[in-house]
Design an enzyme around this catalytic site. Structure first.
Site, mmCIF file in Angstrom:
data_model
loop_
_atom_site.group_PDB
_atom_site.id
_atom_site.type_symbol
_atom_site.label_atom_id
_atom_site.label_comp_id
_atom_site.label_asym_id
_atom_site.label_seq_id
_atom_site.Cartn_x
_atom_site.Cartn_y
_atom_site.Cartn_z
ATOM 1 N N SER A 10 0.086 9.615 -0.290
ATOM 2 C CA SER A 10 0.767 8.616 -1.111
ATOM 3 C C SER A 10 0.456 7.199 -0.638
ATOM 4 O O SER A 10 0.236 6.955 0.548
ATOM 5 C CB SER A 10 2.277 8.862 -1.085
ATOM 6 N N GLN A 15 1.572 3.794 0.516
ATOM 7 C CA GLN A 15 2.801 3.557 1.258
ATOM 8 C C GLN A 15 2.769 2.278 2.073
ATOM 9 O O GLN A 15 1.702 1.699 2.297
ATOM 10 C CB GLN A 15 3.063 4.735 2.199
ATOM 11 N N HIS A 23 5.054 0.616 5.674
ATOM 12 C CA HIS A 23 6.055 0.887 6.705
ATOM 13 C C HIS A 23 6.711 -0.435 7.071
ATOM 14 O O HIS A 23 6.045 -1.458 7.194
ATOM 15 C CB HIS A 23 5.385 1.507 7.928
ATOM 16 N N LYS A 83 6.451 1.425 12.269
ATOM 17 C CA LYS A 83 5.439 2.479 12.282
ATOM 18 C C LYS A 83 4.044 1.904 12.029
ATOM 19 O O LYS A 83 3.389 2.249 11.050
ATOM 20 C CB LYS A 83 5.776 3.525 11.210
ATOM 21 N N GLU A 89 0.115 1.718 12.449
ATOM 22 C CA GLU A 89 -0.810 2.846 12.587
ATOM 23 C C GLU A 89 -2.229 2.322 12.737
ATOM 24 O O GLU A 89 -2.582 1.306 12.147
ATOM 25 C CB GLU A 89 -0.782 3.716 11.314
ATOM 26 N N HIS A 125 -1.110 0.927 1.990
ATOM 27 C CA HIS A 125 -2.296 1.718 2.327
ATOM 28 C C HIS A 125 -2.162 3.153 1.846
ATOM 29 O O HIS A 125 -1.060 3.631 1.591
ATOM 30 C CB HIS A 125 -2.524 1.704 3.844
ATOM 31 N N ARG A 172 7.241 4.499 -0.460
ATOM 32 C CA ARG A 172 6.088 4.946 -1.254
ATOM 33 C C ARG A 172 5.904 4.114 -2.507
ATOM 34 O O ARG A 172 6.866 3.648 -3.104
ATOM 35 C CB ARG A 172 6.247 6.425 -1.602
ATOM 36 N N LYS A 183 7.182 12.051 -4.927
ATOM 37 C CA LYS A 183 8.407 11.743 -4.184
ATOM 38 C C LYS A 183 9.032 10.424 -4.645
ATOM 39 O O LYS A 183 8.436 9.662 -5.390
ATOM 40 C CB LYS A 183 8.096 11.667 -2.692
#
Ligand SMILES: [Zn+2]
Length: 400
Positions: A95, A97, A99, A122, A124, A252, A271, A277
């Protein structure tokens, strides 16, 4: 000490032996080999002490969390590892998304603990192991303007006046206006727009990468608003060893390929598409970083920290990753450890390894080692058997 990763079989993972996650685990984990199935999607290999899938000590089957609980000096005295280290094998897009940053995460967790389950950020980093496709950050206002004008179905959906703002004021604000228009569009208009774009792309005259990504997303998520996000976000095509860093609020999505990923321990995700979802659109629009960048600006550069070691050092404390790539002409090499311990995974090659003053152990493709803080370095003697030499990745606390 050698450890075993925790394997996640999410539906977007690559099937059976096509999955890098499965390839590595088959070579390292006897129990996994017994239950391995060609039709299972092997999506993620987790290395760390995350409660939802802690690694096990290979020799005893004990959870790594127990070792850390009993002796937290092994990770420099903190309660748990600040990062989670992963291998990902992706066939279906994940998905789109973002953070939250730390402060936003604390606020979201306090107000909606049912959706935002922890108060942590979060960030990454993702380093490609194969050809890897991702969406990352917004395109520049000029590029976005050109795309929205070029494709009539998009011009109709977003509106000519709104698109013109990208030219009048080429900044975050005009990107936000266009993206807000997209995210507030009724589903029937999204469906119509995607259908019209499909017939344009079917003719095969459009940009090859854009066509490939459009077809890929529309195949797995037909009529999903995320299919239209590919015109707003940078399409990043990574070669093995290339990386992107996903800072807070940068939109991303991973689309396909295998990668190494390291992140701060958190499950906070908002998301924006390519998902069945829940999409928290208002929180998303409020938080998103609308900065427009070129694709080139999205690549995250490493810094050499040894003759064969490249450091990916993100602007957060939680983690860093070192890529170790030793050619066949070299016999011995030393991987330094840090004061909070580290985790090493071998991607290619063989070596006899030794923690200083302790017994030798063999490292091969798929081996994962937890190096406790008391160990200063890992000495390697190669038994070169792979034409690519020896390749490993090391995750550590970012105290560089
Ligand atoms: Zn993410």
């Amino acid at each position: 000490m050698e450890i075993l990763g925790n394997i996640k079989t999410y539906d977007w993972g690559s099937l059976g032996s096509q999955s890098k996650v499965a390839q590595l685990a088959l070579k390292n984990d006897e129990n996994f080999a017994k239950e391995f199935n060609e039709s299972t999607p092997y999506a993620e290999l987790w290395m760390g002490d995350h409660v939802s899938g802690p690694s096990l000590i290979k020799a005893t089957g004990e959870s790594i969390s127990k070792i850390i609980e009993n002796d937290n000096s092994s990770i420099g005295g903190t309660k748990s590892l600040p990062f989670l280290f992963k291998v990902l094998s992706i066939t279906k897009p994940l998905s789109i998304q973002v953070h939250p940053n730390k402060e936003q995460a604390e606020r979201l967790h306090a107000s909606r603990p049912d959706v935002y389950k922890d108060p942590n950020h979060k960030p990454e980093i993702s380093i490609a192991l194969t050809d890897f496709l991702a969406l990352c950050g917004f395109r520049t206002p000029t590029e976005l303007y050109n795309l929205l004008k070029k494709y009539q179905p998009l011009t109709d959906l977003i509106g000519g006046d709104t698109i013109d703002e990208l030219q009048k004021q080429p900044n975050n604000e005009s990107i936000k206006m266009c993206y807000t228009k997209l995210m507030h569009s009724p589903q029937e208009e999204i469906v119509k727009c995607i259908a019209e774009l499909s017939s344009i792309f079917k003719e095969g005259k459009e940009d090859a990468t854009l066509t490939k990504v459009f077809d890929h997303c529309n195949h797995y998520f037909p009529n999903d608003i995320g299919v239209l996000s590919i015109f707003f976000l940078n399409i990043v095509q990574m070669k093995p060893g290339q990386a992107i860093f996903l800072a807070a609020n940068v939109p991303h999505a991973y689309l396909s390929g295998d990668c190494i990923e390291c992140m701060a321990c958190s499950d906070n995700v908002i998301r924006a598409g390519l998902t069945p979802k829940f999409k928290d659109v208002e929180t998303l629009l409020e938080m998103l970083d609308f900065t427009g960048n070129t694709v080139e600006e999205k690549f995250f550069q490493s810094i050499p920290v040894g003759p064969y070691s490249e450091l990916f050092k993100p602007p957060v404390k939680d983690f860093a990753v070192i890529q170790v790539k030793v050619p066949n002409s070299v016999q011995n090499y030393c991987i330094e450890n840090r004061s909070n311990g580290s985790i090493i995974i071998v991607l290619k090659g063989n070596a006899s390894a030794a923690f200083k003053g302790r017994e030798l152990f063999e490292l091969k493709e798929g081996s994962i080692v937890f190096v406790p803080a008391c160990i200063k370095s890992v000495g390697l003697t190669f038994n070169h058997s792979d034409q690519d030499g020896f390749i490993a990745y090391q995750a550590l606390y970012n105290d560089f």
